[in-house]
Design an enzyme around this catalytic site. Structure first.
Site, PDB file in Angstrom:
ATOM      1  N   LYS A 173      -3.548 -96.109  12.848  1.00  0.00           N
ATOM      2  CA  LYS A 173      -3.748 -95.788  11.294  1.00  0.00           C
ATOM      3  C   LYS A 173      -2.388 -95.476  10.471  1.00  0.00           C
ATOM      4  CE  LYS A 173      -4.495 -91.860   9.556  1.00  0.00           C
ATOM      5  NZ  LYS A 173      -4.191 -91.676   7.589  1.00  0.00           N
ATOM      6  N   GLY A 226       5.325 -88.334   9.789  1.00  0.00           N
ATOM      7  CA  GLY A 226       4.867 -87.751   8.355  1.00  0.00           C
ATOM      8  C   GLY A 226       5.590 -86.217   8.394  1.00  0.00           C
ATOM      9  N   THR A 230       1.423 -81.632   9.146  1.00  0.00           N
ATOM     10  CA  THR A 230       0.713 -81.905   9.964  1.00  0.00           C
ATOM     11  C   THR A 230       1.146 -82.420  11.051  1.00  0.00           C
ATOM     12  OG1 THR A 230       0.778 -83.523   7.961  1.00  0.00           O
ATOM     13  CG2 THR A 230      -0.910 -84.329   9.788  1.00  0.00           C
ATOM     14  N   GLU A 248       7.664 -87.759  14.597  1.00  0.00           N
ATOM     15  CA  GLU A 248       8.982 -87.423  13.671  1.00  0.00           C
ATOM     16  C   GLU A 248       8.541 -86.753  12.538  1.00  0.00           C
ATOM     17  OE1 GLU A 248      11.848 -89.116  14.453  1.00  0.00           O
ATOM     18  OE2 GLU A 248      11.388 -89.698  17.026  1.00  0.00           O
ATOM     19  N   CYS A 282      12.540 -89.608   5.368  1.00  0.00           N
ATOM     20  CA  CYS A 282      12.824 -88.821   6.029  1.00  0.00           C
ATOM     21  C   CYS A 282      14.534 -87.977   5.977  1.00  0.00           C
ATOM     22  CB  CYS A 282      12.879 -88.274   6.836  1.00  0.00           C
ATOM     23  SG  CYS A 282      12.460 -90.207   7.736  1.00  0.00           S
ATOM     24  N   GLU A 383      11.199 -79.552   1.775  1.00  0.00           N
ATOM     25  CA  GLU A 383      10.960 -80.881   1.889  1.00  0.00           C
ATOM     26  C   GLU A 383      10.321 -80.991   0.574  1.00  0.00           C
ATOM     27  OE1 GLU A 383       9.569 -83.364   3.790  1.00  0.00           O
ATOM     28  OE2 GLU A 383      11.263 -84.320   4.574  1.00  0.00           O
TER      29      GLU A 383
HETATM   30  P1  NAD Z   1       1.313 -86.200   5.954  1.00  0.00           P
HETATM   31  O1  NAD Z   1       1.970 -86.160   7.319  1.00  0.00           O
HETATM   32  O2  NAD Z   1       0.670 -86.113   4.739  1.00  0.00           O
HETATM   33  O3  NAD Z   1       0.213 -87.616   6.530  1.00  0.00           O
HETATM   34  C1  NAD Z   1       1.234 -89.019   7.534  1.00  0.00           C
HETATM   35  C2  NAD Z   1      -0.180 -89.737   8.428  1.00  0.00           C
HETATM   36  O4  NAD Z   1      -0.211 -88.754   8.584  1.00  0.00           O
HETATM   37  C3  NAD Z   1      -0.889 -90.073   7.882  1.00  0.00           C
HETATM   38  O5  NAD Z   1      -1.084 -91.261   8.243  1.00  0.00           O
HETATM   39  C4  NAD Z   1      -1.966 -89.140   7.245  1.00  0.00           C
HETATM   40  O6  NAD Z   1      -3.412 -90.038   7.185  1.00  0.00           O
HETATM   41  C5  NAD Z   1      -1.880 -88.662   8.637  1.00  0.00           C
HETATM   42  N1  NAD Z   1      -2.607 -87.116   9.217  1.00  0.00           N
HETATM   43  C6  NAD Z   1      -2.282 -86.575   7.587  1.00  0.00           C
HETATM   44  N2  NAD Z   1      -3.494 -85.647   8.626  1.00  0.00           N
HETATM   45  C7  NAD Z   1      -3.203 -85.340  10.172  1.00  0.00           C
HETATM   46  C8  NAD Z   1      -4.377 -85.056  10.924  1.00  0.00           C
HETATM   47  N3  NAD Z   1      -4.864 -84.141  10.938  1.00  0.00           N
HETATM   48  N4  NAD Z   1      -4.586 -85.822  11.939  1.00  0.00           N
HETATM   49  C9  NAD Z   1      -4.310 -87.423  12.087  1.00  0.00           C
HETATM   50  N5  NAD Z   1      -3.223 -87.609  11.566  1.00  0.00           N
HETATM   51  C10 NAD Z   1      -3.622 -87.077  10.186  1.00  0.00           C
HETATM   52  O7  NAD Z   1       3.098 -87.552   5.572  1.00  0.00           O
HETATM   53  P2  NAD Z   1       3.099 -87.847   4.335  1.00  0.00           P
HETATM   54  O8  NAD Z   1       2.998 -87.124   3.019  1.00  0.00           O
HETATM   55  O9  NAD Z   1       1.936 -89.328   4.769  1.00  0.00           O
HETATM   56  O10 NAD Z   1       4.970 -88.521   4.605  1.00  0.00           O
HETATM   57  C11 NAD Z   1       5.650 -87.779   4.630  1.00  0.00           C
HETATM   58  C12 NAD Z   1       6.404 -86.724   5.349  1.00  0.00           C
HETATM   59  O11 NAD Z   1       7.080 -87.499   6.412  1.00  0.00           O
HETATM   60  C13 NAD Z   1       7.820 -86.160   4.906  1.00  0.00           C
HETATM   61  O12 NAD Z   1       7.695 -84.991   5.611  1.00  0.00           O
HETATM   62  C14 NAD Z   1       8.931 -87.377   5.635  1.00  0.00           C
HETATM   63  O13 NAD Z   1      10.282 -86.663   5.922  1.00  0.00           O
HETATM   64  C15 NAD Z   1       7.891 -87.783   7.134  1.00  0.00           C
HETATM   65  N6  NAD Z   1       8.538 -88.534   7.867  1.00  0.00           N
HETATM   66  C16 NAD Z   1       9.040 -88.485   8.116  1.00  0.00           C
HETATM   67  C17 NAD Z   1      10.048 -89.397   9.316  1.00  0.00           C
HETATM   68  C18 NAD Z   1      11.200 -89.489  10.293  1.00  0.00           C
HETATM   69  O14 NAD Z   1      11.332 -90.412  11.136  1.00  0.00           O
HETATM   70  N7  NAD Z   1      11.121 -88.197  10.886  1.00  0.00           N
HETATM   71  C19 NAD Z   1       9.942 -90.648   8.416  1.00  0.00           C
HETATM   72  C20 NAD Z   1       9.419 -90.801   6.961  1.00  0.00           C
HETATM   73  C21 NAD Z   1       8.770 -89.818   6.687  1.00  0.00           C
END
Ligand code: NAD
Length: 480
Positions: A173, A226, A230, A248, A282, A383
């Site tokens: 997804k 993400g 989450t 991650e 990130c 963040e």
């Molecule tokens: P998010 O957590 O809102 O969403 C990430 C993904 O998870 C999306 O596909 C979303 O639809 C899904 N999701 C949301 N709620 C869920 C649930 N209850 N169950 C399952 N899936 C769910 O994050 P975002 O706003 O899309 O991304 C930004 C974040 O990602 C920032 O905090 C950033 O630091 C982090 N990030 C981390 C890395 C890493 O490698 N550590 C890399 C890129 C981004």
């Protein structure tokens, strides 16, 4: 663009026929629809994946590798159109997508096509017992891959490639905010001859589609990138089912600058590590700590360089900073700028929305530099994930390490110095998964990638990813 789910090698509408709007951040307009999938769509995908697993897990590594290489080639053959699609969906400059996101997606498949042929496991001879042990590493079955919006195809493929290379079938997804290139990837996989059901891509919201994937008993592992909140929720849902989890998560990375560094290289890289992809990486160094000896000089030079960055429409060749990903995210980032002064900060540059001619409804923001005098302010502890950095001076090495580690996150750190002893002292004491010295975001796909503390659990990359997507089984054979 009308996006569909990809299940069992077919493009299909969501069973409920419910749809979500997809926005173009550069002009704020709806330009397409995406499936608002639910558990019923996920069930269909799992059915297909379970069936496909029977064959996919058994075909030779060469055959698997060939298909992955073909996917990689096709991604590069479609570089321009994929980069344009990524840019339109995410707001990032086309030039950045062309230079970084899409080539990296191709590299992900190429790397794991080769890595799987080199992946091996251990053998232990039990001397004195007439026994030999060896380890099998078997694919898990059906696994879930969930990715965010900031590096859409780059991170989506970073999970899918090792999962299928190791013989699993995938329910993936992408973020509902940036679904376009995942949809285009499905077409590429079909063309490359990936058997039906090996990769199923389901679009929809995290709280419904994502939740259905995480909560499903038949999905053996979840690879998630993400936000930290989450990730914590996913861990709670998955734990009672004893799923394997790779998380991650967020970061609040320190960029530590000493007077003995190669100044010009540091300055140019710091502009990039602060504002690349509108600061929505990130790994961006959002907390800049500068040794007092060069603090004033750095401040002047940094403001000057940042003021030269061109904010504009992502399709323009000269644009260095495009649009933020969504209206909601723009408001969130802006809310931190709005509390800067209350938090004891001083805005040195930027801070305002930008009106780009003819695209007045796009989500543009100036790159923003805020001077802070404490690491305890919200700007340094939370963040922000946008084009906002803070700068702060330090006096001693000890103080710099304490400031760098003084956060709940522990993803990456960047250190600028030419002192070897200092390099080693910091590298050992920084509580992060990655330390970059005199560089930033130089990635070797063989290395373990991930964070400490609230930045995540587990490591991706290299054989670590293949280990995650396989289950070990020890065989002990006794002989006479
Ligand atoms: P998010 O957590 O809102 O969403 C990430 C993904 O998870 C999306 O596909 C979303 O639809 C899904 N999701 C949301 N709620 C869920 C649930 N209850 N169950 C399952 N899936 C769910 O994050 P975002 O706003 O899309 O991304 C930004 C974040 O990602 C920032 O905090 C950033 O630091 C982090 N990030 C981390 C890395 C890493 O490698 N550590 C890399 C890129 C981004």
């Amino acid at each position: 663009m009308q996006i569909q789910n990809y299940i069992n090698g077919q493009f299909v509408n969501p069973i409920s026929d419910s749809w979500l709007d997809n926005y173009n951040p550069a002009n704020g307009e709806v330009y397409g629809k995406i499936p608002n999938s639910d558990i019923a769509d996920v069930e269909k995908a799992i059915e297909a994946a379970e069936l496909a697993f029977k064959n996919w897990s058994k075909i030779t590594l060469e055959e698997r590798g060939q298909i992955l290489l073909k996917i990689s080639e096709l991604i590069l053959a479609n570089l321009q159109s994929l980069a344009e699609a990524e840019s339109k969906d995410n707001g990032k400059p086309v030039s950045l997508a062309k230079e970084v996101d899409i080539p990296r997606a191709a590299s992900n498949f190429k790397y794991f096509a080769n890595a799987i042929t080199q992946f091996s496991s251990e053998a232990h001879e039990s001397i004195g017992h007439n026994a030999v042990n060896f380890t099998l590493r078997e694919p898990l079955g059906v696994v879930g891959c969930i990715s965010p919006w900031n590096l859409p195809l780059y991170l989506f493929t970073w999970k899918i490639a090792p999962a299928i290379a190791a013989g699993n079938c995938v329910i993936a997804k992408p973020s509902e905010v940036t679904p376009a290139t995942a949809f285009l990837l499905a077409e590429i996989c079909k063309e490359a001859g990936l058997p039906n059901g090996v990769l199923n891509i389901i679009h929809g919201l995290g709280s419904t589609t994502g939740q259905a994937i995480v909560a499903h008993q038949k999905i053996k592992a979840i690879s998630f990138t993400g936000g930290t909140k989450t990730g914590a929720h996913i861990a709670k849902v998955a734990a009672p089912m004893f799923k394997k989890l790779s998380l991650e998560l967020g970061g609040k990375n320190p960029n530590i600058i000493f007077a003995d560094c190669d100044y010009d290289k540091m300055l140019a890289t710091t502009v990039r590590s602060s504002f690349a992809n509108q600061g929505q990486i990130c790994l961006c160094g959002s907390r800049i700590f500068v040794e007092h000896k060069i603090y004033e000089k750095f401040k002047t030079d940094f403001i000057q360089k940042v003021s030269e960055l061109k904010v504009g429409h992502p399709s323009k060749e000269e644009t260095q900073i495009g649009a933020l990903v969504s209206q909601q995210h723009l408001e969130k980032v802006k809310s931190y700028i709005d509390i800067a002064e209350k938090e004891g900060g001083k805005i040195l540059y930027g801070g305002n929305k930008v009106e780009v001619a003819n695209f007045e409804n796009g989500y543009y923001l100036q790159p923003t530099i805020i001077e802070v005098n404490s690491n305890q302010c919200k700007l340094n502890q939370e963040e922000i994930f946008g084009p906002v950095v803070t700068i702060m001076r330090f006096e001693t090495d000890k103080q710099a390490i304490e400031l760098a580690n003084d956060t709940k996150y522990g993803l990456s750190a960047t250190l600028w110095t030419n002192n070897l002893n200092r390099t080693m002292q910091f590298s050992k004491q920084l509580k992060t998964g990655i330390v970059w010295v005199n560089t930033w975001m130089l990635r070797d796909l063989r290395t373990p990638f991930g964070g400490q503390k609230e930045s995540g659990v587990g490591r991706e990359g290299g054989f670590e990813a293949l280990r995650f997507f396989t289950e070990q089984k020890n065989l002990c054979i006794k002989y006479n």
